[in-house]
Motif scaffolding. Sequence first.
Motif, PDB file in Angstrom:
ATOM      1  N   LEU A  76      25.829-131.390 -68.998  1.00 36.98           N
ATOM      2  CA  LEU A  76      26.080-130.082 -69.613  1.00 36.98           C
ATOM      3  C   LEU A  76      25.521-128.999 -68.705  1.00 36.98           C
ATOM      4  O   LEU A  76      24.317-128.945 -68.449  1.00 36.98           O
ATOM      5  CB  LEU A  76      25.414-130.030 -70.994  1.00 36.98           C
ATOM      6  CG  LEU A  76      25.515-128.734 -71.800  1.00 36.98           C
ATOM      7  CD1 LEU A  76      26.954-128.295 -71.968  1.00 36.98           C
ATOM      8  CD2 LEU A  76      24.853-128.916 -73.170  1.00 36.98           C
ATOM      9  N   LEU A  77      26.416-128.150 -68.203  1.00 36.56           N
ATOM     10  CA  LEU A  77      26.032-127.074 -67.288  1.00 36.56           C
ATOM     11  C   LEU A  77      26.128-125.747 -68.029  1.00 36.56           C
ATOM     12  O   LEU A  77      27.201-125.359 -68.495  1.00 36.56           O
ATOM     13  CB  LEU A  77      26.954-127.077 -66.058  1.00 36.56           C
ATOM     14  CG  LEU A  77      26.531-126.277 -64.820  1.00 36.56           C
ATOM     15  CD1 LEU A  77      27.414-126.650 -63.622  1.00 36.56           C
ATOM     16  CD2 LEU A  77      26.606-124.773 -65.028  1.00 36.56           C
ATOM     17  N   ASP A  78      25.011-125.067 -68.127  1.00 38.87           N
ATOM     18  CA  ASP A  78      24.938-123.765 -68.789  1.00 38.87           C
ATOM     19  C   ASP A  78      25.253-122.682 -67.752  1.00 38.87           C
ATOM     20  O   ASP A  78      24.392-122.271 -66.989  1.00 38.87           O
ATOM     21  CB  ASP A  78      23.534-123.573 -69.366  1.00 38.87           C
ATOM     22  CG  ASP A  78      23.400-122.302 -70.185  1.00 38.87           C
ATOM     23  OD1 ASP A  78      24.381-121.535 -70.262  1.00 38.87           O
ATOM     24  OD2 ASP A  78      22.315-122.070 -70.748  1.00 38.87           O
ATOM     25  N   ALA A  79      26.512-122.228 -67.744  1.00 37.02           N
ATOM     26  CA  ALA A  79      26.945-121.241 -66.753  1.00 37.02           C
ATOM     27  C   ALA A  79      26.726-119.807 -67.211  1.00 37.02           C
ATOM     28  O   ALA A  79      27.060-118.872 -66.491  1.00 37.02           O
ATOM     29  CB  ALA A  79      28.431-121.448 -66.410  1.00 37.02           C
ATOM     30  N   ASP A  80      26.151-119.630 -68.390  1.00 37.42           N
ATOM     31  CA  ASP A  80      25.834-118.285 -68.868  1.00 37.42           C
ATOM     32  C   ASP A  80      24.460-117.905 -68.314  1.00 37.42           C
ATOM     33  O   ASP A  80      23.445-117.956 -69.024  1.00 37.42           O
ATOM     34  CB  ASP A  80      25.844-118.263 -70.395  1.00 37.42           C
ATOM     35  CG  ASP A  80      25.839-116.848 -70.955  1.00 37.42           C
ATOM     36  OD1 ASP A  80      25.681-115.896 -70.162  1.00 37.42           O
ATOM     37  OD2 ASP A  80      25.977-116.694 -72.181  1.00 37.42           O
ATOM     38  N   VAL A  81      24.431-117.529 -67.060  1.00 34.73           N
ATOM     39  CA  VAL A  81      23.177-117.330 -66.326  1.00 34.73           C
ATOM     40  C   VAL A  81      22.323-116.221 -66.921  1.00 34.73           C
ATOM     41  O   VAL A  81      21.095-116.353 -67.030  1.00 34.73           O
ATOM     42  CB  VAL A  81      23.479-117.035 -64.840  1.00 34.73           C
ATOM     43  CG1 VAL A  81      22.217-116.600 -64.096  1.00 34.73           C
ATOM     44  CG2 VAL A  81      24.093-118.263 -64.178  1.00 34.73           C
ATOM     45  N   THR A  82      22.927-115.108 -67.324  1.00 34.32           N
ATOM     46  CA  THR A  82      22.142-113.980 -67.820  1.00 34.32           C
ATOM     47  C   THR A  82      21.832-114.080 -69.309  1.00 34.32           C
ATOM     48  O   THR A  82      21.048-113.287 -69.831  1.00 34.32           O
ATOM     49  CB  THR A  82      22.868-112.655 -67.533  1.00 34.32           C
ATOM     50  OG1 THR A  82      24.150-112.674 -68.179  1.00 34.32           O
ATOM     51  CG2 THR A  82      23.050-112.452 -66.033  1.00 34.32           C
ATOM     52  N   GLY A  83      22.418-115.057 -69.985  1.00 38.32           N
ATOM     53  CA  GLY A  83      22.131-115.241 -71.401  1.00 38.32           C
ATOM     54  C   GLY A  83      22.078-116.701 -71.784  1.00 38.32           C
ATOM     55  O   GLY A  83      22.737-117.122 -72.734  1.00 38.32           O
ATOM     56  N   PRO A  84      21.269-117.504 -71.079  1.00 37.52           N
ATOM     57  CA  PRO A  84      21.244-118.949 -71.340  1.00 37.52           C
ATOM     58  C   PRO A  84      20.548-119.274 -72.662  1.00 37.52           C
ATOM     59  O   PRO A  84      19.473-118.767 -72.944  1.00 37.52           O
ATOM     60  CB  PRO A  84      20.457-119.507 -70.149  1.00 37.52           C
ATOM     61  CG  PRO A  84      19.567-118.375 -69.724  1.00 37.52           C
ATOM     62  CD  PRO A  84      20.334-117.113 -70.004  1.00 37.52           C
TER      63      PRO A  84
END
Length: 282
Positions: A76-84
């Motif tokens: 699972l890759l969390d690509a929401d970098v500014t709102g992880p």
Amino acid sequence: MSELEEKNPANCDSDCSSCGVEGCPSRKGLEILKPHAGTSFKKTIAILSGKGGVGKSLVSSLLAVKMAHLGKKVALLDADVTGPSIPRSFGFGVYEATGSEDGIEPAVTPSGIRLMSANLLMDDISAPILWRGTLVSNLVSQMYTMVEYGECDYLFIDMPPGTGDVPLTVFQQIKIDGAIMVTTPQELVELVVEKAINMCKMMNVPLLGLVENMSYVDCPHCKERIYPFGQSRLEETCDKCLVKPLDRLPMDARLSSLIDGGKADTYAGDDLKLTIDSIESI
């Protein structure tokens, strides 16, 4: 003026990583990213929406957990970098990912999900990431190419809202086998989600269907079904956009408590059955 000239103005900055125009004469060849050596994904699924706050991270987490419980090897890759938010859902804090000369080791949940997020690399998870789009996209690329996920059946990518730099980077440089769109019943959300659906179509990303989150509430006393945001718009949206309706998720205080408590791994519901079937069929 031709359509191509109109979409490729003279002030083009040649940053093709944030441009979806096919056939543009100034377009650079974009390299398809490859996972870290020793890492492979049989299928890569993106979970997205044009709108923030509709439950993309929730759906991403639950899909990963459900697949892991079915015996699949999952990343699972969390690509929401500014709102992880995904690390919190699984109870992770800071510095849970570790590095070596060979690459980055992801955090691993109790059910074996290999998890990667910007928050797993920070010494203060409340500190904002004040980066422009190119740097954010580069980090997402690195979380795909430099992390040793191992041999996995599925990689789920939790996308940030909108149709900007990160979705373009992911869709242009990572082989996506299918996308799940998340929406809610509000008409305003439907309008914004339609833009993301059209983005998938323009970029030839296979759209598996729509999941409607916060669709209803079942009264714990009388069992009456209540629609806090109005009647479901799932069928209407799918008919309008020519996509497949999948599951409707309720507003469930027990599930919210599970996620807020960092216990996503213990989810045992069957709310996403149609979505799971759709993913397994590709």
